[in-house]
Write a protein that holds these residues in place. Structure first.
Motif, short mmCIF file in Angstrom:
data_model
loop_
_atom_site.label_atom_id
_atom_site.label_comp_id
_atom_site.label_asym_id
_atom_site.label_seq_id
_atom_site.Cartn_x
_atom_site.Cartn_y
_atom_site.Cartn_z
N LYS A 166 0.86 -1.21 -0.14
CA LYS A 166 0.00 -0.03 -0.05
C LYS A 166 0.75 1.17 0.04
O LYS A 166 1.91 1.48 0.76
N SER A 167 0.58 2.16 -0.78
CA SER A 167 1.19 3.43 -1.02
C SER A 167 0.87 4.27 0.21
O SER A 167 0.03 4.19 1.03
N MET A 168 1.88 5.16 0.71
CA MET A 168 1.72 5.98 1.56
C MET A 168 0.76 7.22 1.43
O MET A 168 0.06 7.28 2.34
N GLY A 169 0.81 7.91 0.47
CA GLY A 169 -0.42 8.91 0.05
C GLY A 169 0.16 10.03 0.78
O GLY A 169 0.97 10.25 1.57
N GLY A 170 -0.91 11.15 0.70
CA GLY A 170 -0.69 12.45 1.38
C GLY A 170 -1.25 12.36 2.78
O GLY A 170 -1.72 11.41 3.04
N PRO A 171 -0.93 13.66 3.41
CA PRO A 171 -1.70 13.82 4.77
C PRO A 171 -3.04 13.69 4.73
O PRO A 171 -3.85 13.73 3.81
N ARG A 172 -3.79 13.03 6.05
CA ARG A 172 -4.96 12.76 6.00
C ARG A 172 -5.44 13.24 7.62
O ARG A 172 -5.25 12.90 8.54
N GLU A 173 -6.21 14.58 7.23
CA GLU A 173 -6.71 15.24 8.55
C GLU A 173 -5.65 15.46 9.67
O GLU A 173 -5.35 15.08 10.74
N GLY A 174 -4.45 16.02 8.83
CA GLY A 174 -3.34 16.38 9.87
C GLY A 174 -2.34 15.16 10.17
O GLY A 174 -1.31 15.30 10.69
N ILE A 175 -2.85 13.93 9.78
CA ILE A 175 -1.87 12.78 10.03
C ILE A 175 -1.01 12.76 8.59
O ILE A 175 -1.68 12.27 7.60
N PRO A 176 0.36 12.42 8.87
CA PRO A 176 1.21 11.95 7.51
C PRO A 176 0.55 10.83 7.13
O PRO A 176 0.12 9.88 7.68
N GLY A 177 0.73 10.89 5.65
CA GLY A 177 0.24 9.69 4.99
C GLY A 177 0.90 8.59 5.39
O GLY A 177 0.15 7.61 5.43
N ARG A 178 2.11 8.40 5.60
CA ARG A 178 2.91 7.21 6.14
C ARG A 178 2.26 6.55 7.32
O ARG A 178 2.21 5.35 7.40
N ASP A 179 1.90 7.35 8.41
CA ASP A 179 1.52 6.74 9.47
C ASP A 179 -0.07 6.27 9.37
O ASP A 179 -0.52 5.49 10.06
N ALA A 180 -0.80 7.26 8.53
CA ALA A 180 -2.25 6.98 8.25
C ALA A 180 -2.52 5.71 7.53
O ALA A 180 -3.36 4.77 8.01
#
Length: 370
Positions: free
Chosen positions: A190-204
């Motif tokens: 799964k790709s990291m993508g961009g931030p989600r609701e202030g959470i970095p994409g990698r973490d999300a």
């Protein structure tokens, strides 16, 4: 008796057009966004022309990068389908390496864009040993519930137990190299993508990659048993879309860039590397030389990292204790910032951002299979 094994994310090896950018500007190429386009019909014509013009240079460079790996077996990511792979091999790669990769394998995975993992193989190694295909097995249908891998973190992402684990596939291929067995697991997490609701994409997106890594380990341990998996010859090859280290780039061209190695607290890779289950042989290279991708969202966010991996079983890694992988960087665009002493000669016609061979670098290693 040696085998040259490589992995490469070829970045959108497609044989169809994507017109979704007309309605979704996030998917629209930046070239077309410069122009006023009257309607969807005009957009489709312009997108076809842009894609065709851009693709020829790109695929020449992709072929040059593959040729530079000198691989006998090549694991690929972001391949549209077997027809796209055949057309690329015949129209571009053949001009570089001749009648090389006659054996080609892929399956339709789970990616919503239709990009799959694939494996290409020669009929024999460069030193003349036969490469015999034995069997292929797709694990794309596996669900979280089947392997008891559903977690509260996945539920928070809206993922249900009945959904499939792999965002693409874990393609399992058995071969014999001069009669010696080898199992290859080709993956693209799964790709990291961009931030989600202030959470970095990698973490999300980390819970998804964790599940994918656990699933790969479960597949291998189920196939060979937990007690004997380490003694078998297998390799996990592909784009994991995760890293254990980053090389953070600071400064500017004048007076000069600085490069800082940052260790991450956790990674999906840990699941496959802990307890000596597998070895990331790229870590045999110095820390500043392990990167396979340059990431930037502008001068304030720049780093190099390893996303592309050749993970070897303990038995295979021990047999090849001195083997150090090569990372092919001649297809990188000129915007990529290289640490000191790592500059390479770019392939002809490489651009500042594009055309390029791919946003990823191929990784290749020569393995003793005797």
């Amino acid at each position: 008796m040696s085998l040259r094994l490589a992995t490469f994310n070829v970045e959108n090896l497609m044989n169809r057009f994507d017109f979704s950018g007309f309605r979704n500007q996030l998917q629209q190429d930046r070239t077309l966004s410069l122009f006023q386009i009257r309607d969807e019909a005009e957009y489709r014509l312009l997108e076809q022309a842009r894609t065709i013009a851009h693709t020829d240079d790109t695929r020449q460079l992709t072929a040059l990068a593959i040729a530079a790996t000198r691989a006998d077996i090549l694991c690929l990511q972001e391949v549209d389908n077997i027809e796209a792979l055949k057309a690329f091999e015949y129209g571009y790669l053949f001009k570089m390496v001749g009648q090389g990769y006659r054996q080609k394998f892929t399956t339709a995975g789970n990616d919503t864009r239709g990009i799959d993992v694939a494996v290409m193989m020669r009929e024999q190694t460069r030193d003349g040993q036969p490469i015999e295909f034995v069997r292929m097995n797709s694990h794309a249908p596996l669900t979280y519930g089947e392997l008891d891998l559903h977690t509260p973190q996945l539920a928070l992402l809206g993922i249900e137990p009945h959904e499939r684990i792999f965002r693409r596939d874990c393609l399992e291929i058995d071969v014999r190299i001069g009669g010696q067995p080898l199992t290859i697991y080709a993956v693209h997490f799964k790709s990291m993508g961009g931030p989600r609701e202030g959470i970095p994409g990698r973490d999300a997106t980390m819970p998804v990659r964790h599940a994918e890594a656990r699933a790969v380990r479960h597949i291998i341990e189920s196939r060979f048993s937990k007690d004997h998996a380490g003694s078998k010859r297998w390799a996990i090859c592909g784009d994991f879309n995760d890293y254990r280290q980053r090389i953070v780039i600071g400064g500017d061209a004048e007076p000069g860039y600085d490069f800082t190695v940052v260790n991450e607290q956790g990674s999906a890779l840990d699941i496959l590397l802990q307890d000596g289950f597998a070895e990331n042989i790229v870590e045999r290279r110095p820390e500043l030389e392990r990167w396979t991708l340059y990431h930037t969202r502008g001068p304030q966010e720049r780093h190099l990292c390893q996303l592309d991996y050749l993970l070897l079983s303990p038995s295979l890694a021990k047999r090849n204790s001195t083997a150090v992988p090569d990372i092919i960087r001649g297809g990188q665009p000129w915007r990529t910032i290289f640490p000191p002493g790592q500059q390479v000669e770019r392939f002809p016609r490489i651009g500042w951002d594009r055309p390029k061979a791919s946003d990823h670098c191929p990784v290749a290693v020569t393995l003793n299979m005797a």
